[in-house]
Every structure is written in structure tokens, then in C-alpha cells.
Design a protein around this motif. Structure first.
Motif, mmCIF file in Angstrom:
data_model
loop_
_atom_site.group_PDB
_atom_site.id
_atom_site.type_symbol
_atom_site.label_atom_id
_atom_site.label_comp_id
_atom_site.label_asym_id
_atom_site.label_seq_id
_atom_site.Cartn_x
_atom_site.Cartn_y
_atom_site.Cartn_z
ATOM 1 N N LYS A 110 54.466 45.009 37.336
ATOM 2 C CA LYS A 110 54.594 45.769 38.585
ATOM 3 C C LYS A 110 53.279 45.856 39.350
ATOM 4 C CE LYS A 110 58.561 48.325 36.986
ATOM 5 N NZ LYS A 110 59.128 49.629 36.665
ATOM 6 N N ALA A 111 52.176 45.457 38.721
ATOM 7 C CA ALA A 111 50.862 45.446 39.363
ATOM 8 C C ALA A 111 50.037 44.347 38.702
ATOM 9 C CB ALA A 111 50.167 46.794 39.199
ATOM 10 N N THR A 112 48.973 43.936 39.388
ATOM 11 C CA THR A 112 48.075 42.932 38.825
ATOM 12 C C THR A 112 47.248 43.588 37.716
ATOM 13 O OG1 THR A 112 47.948 41.804 40.942
ATOM 14 C CG2 THR A 112 46.235 41.296 39.331
ATOM 15 N N LEU A 113 47.315 43.008 36.535
ATOM 16 C CA LEU A 113 46.565 43.526 35.402
ATOM 17 C C LEU A 113 45.271 42.752 35.241
ATOM 18 C CD1 LEU A 113 49.515 43.924 32.895
ATOM 19 C CD2 LEU A 113 48.359 45.734 34.165
ATOM 20 N N LYS A 114 44.237 43.456 34.828
ATOM 21 C CA LYS A 114 42.932 42.842 34.637
ATOM 22 C C LYS A 114 42.491 43.050 33.191
ATOM 23 C CE LYS A 114 41.675 43.709 39.376
ATOM 24 N NZ LYS A 114 40.935 44.521 40.289
ATOM 25 N N PRO A 115 41.664 42.135 32.666
ATOM 26 C CA PRO A 115 41.145 42.326 31.311
ATOM 27 C C PRO A 115 40.479 43.695 31.183
ATOM 28 C CG PRO A 115 40.643 40.127 32.073
ATOM 29 C CD PRO A 115 41.216 40.873 33.255
ATOM 30 N N GLY A 116 40.774 44.367 30.082
ATOM 31 C CA GLY A 116 40.231 45.697 29.846
ATOM 32 C C GLY A 116 41.189 46.818 30.232
ATOM 33 N N SER A 117 42.197 46.500 31.053
ATOM 34 C CA SER A 117 43.193 47.514 31.411
ATOM 35 C C SER A 117 43.962 47.932 30.172
ATOM 36 C CB SER A 117 44.200 46.955 32.431
ATOM 37 O OG SER A 117 43.571 46.573 33.605
ATOM 38 N N ARG A 118 44.518 49.120 30.212
ATOM 39 C CA ARG A 118 45.341 49.622 29.109
ATOM 40 C C ARG A 118 46.752 49.854 29.616
ATOM 41 N NH1 ARG A 118 42.553 49.768 24.652
ATOM 42 N NH2 ARG A 118 40.360 50.183 24.751
ATOM 43 N N VAL A 119 47.724 49.452 28.786
ATOM 44 C CA VAL A 119 49.135 49.541 29.154
ATOM 45 C C VAL A 119 49.880 50.311 28.061
ATOM 46 C CG1 VAL A 119 51.242 48.193 29.524
ATOM 47 C CG2 VAL A 119 49.065 47.377 30.445
ATOM 48 N N ALA A 120 50.704 51.257 28.477
ATOM 49 C CA ALA A 120 51.537 52.000 27.527
ATOM 50 C C ALA A 120 52.860 51.270 27.337
ATOM 51 C CB ALA A 120 51.791 53.407 28.046
ATOM 52 N N ILE A 121 53.269 51.118 26.094
ATOM 53 C CA ILE A 121 54.570 50.523 25.775
ATOM 54 C C ILE A 121 55.284 51.494 24.838
ATOM 55 C CG2 ILE A 121 55.791 48.606 24.671
ATOM 56 C CD1 ILE A 121 53.503 46.791 25.617
#
Length: 142
Positions: A110-121
Motif C-alpha cells: 500500500k506504500a513504497t517500502l524502504k530498507p530499514g522500515s518495519r512492518v507489522a504482520i
């Protein structure tokens, strides 16, 4: 009579702990694919230190339109991927999601992700409970 009460009190916390025990997601990471592909792959270790098995039946994330559990296998010399409807983790066992094996397919970011970003699953368990994991976004391997 005091011994019976003491034994009963000792058992109560153990049963409460067994009921509250939940698997844990560790070392979660997402591999970005080169060229801005509309999907990524997720990997982690899910430990079940509980006395009962745990069964994962779904996965979702606010960062993606769709999250599915998949498995890659080499069949007749061809690498094939298929969706896994549920993942059972034995008591005191672990499921390892890794490249070339079990993994998450993360589709329609849903958005551009960048290295270092954190994502909740969030993982849905067969018994109705939810399990939350945090995944770090990493660059694709060269």
C-alpha cells in the motif's frame, strides 16, 4: 486439608499459563524485490514454547492488500510454489520461514517500502487468537 489447598493453588497458575501461552515471531524480515515488483517475500522463525500445538490459518498486514503463506518445493527439477492453507507448529516446536521453503507472499504493497522500515504482520490462529510479528524490510541480495 492444607496440603490439598496448597496443591490446588499450585495448579491454578500453571493452567492459566498454559491457556495464555502463545507462539512468538522472531527475526522477521521482508526481502524487497528489485524493480519495484508488486510483491515481496517475508521470512521469520515462529517458536511455540507452549504445551499445546498452535495452528496458523491466516496472515494479514495493514501494509499489504494480501498476505499468504506459501511453500516452495523442487518437483521434477522445477521449483514450484503453492499456498499453504494452515501451518501447524508442534508443542515446543518451531516453524522456520526461509528463502526456498515456507515463506510469506506479501502482495499489493500500500506504500513504497524502504530498507530499514518495519512492518507489522498479524497471524490468525485456529483457536481465534491473534499473533503479532514485526518484520524489518531489507534490500534484495546482489
Amino acid at each position: 486439608m492444607n496440603i490439598r489447598i496448597a496443591l490446588l493453588l499450585l495448579c491454578l497458575p500453571l493452567s492459566a499459563c498454559a491457556r495464555d501461552c502463545a507462539p512468538q515471531v522472531k527475526d522477521g524480515w521482508i526481502r524487497l524485490l528489485p524493480g519495484g515488483m508488486p510483491m515481496q517475500a517475508g521470512f521469520a522463525r515462529i517458536d511455540n514454547h507452549c504445551a499445546m500445538p498452535a495452528t496458523i490459518v491466516s496472515a494479514s498486514s495493514p501494509a499489504y492488500g494480501s498476505v499468504e503463506l506459501h511453500e516452495s518445493r523442487l518437483v521434477d527439477g522445477i521449483n514450484r510454489m503453492r499456498e499453504v492453507p494452515e501451518l501447524r507448529i508442534a508443542p515446543d516446536g518451531a516453524a522456520v520461514l526461509k528463502p526456498g521453503g515456507l515463506h510469506l507472499m506479501l502482495m499489493q504493497p500500500k506504500a513504497t517500502l524502504k530498507p530499514g522500515s518495519r512492518v507489522a504482520i498479524e497471524f490468525g490462529l485456529k483457536d481465534g487468537r491473534k499473533l503479532l510479528g514485526e518484520f524489518e524490510v531489507r534490500k534484495p541480495a546482489p
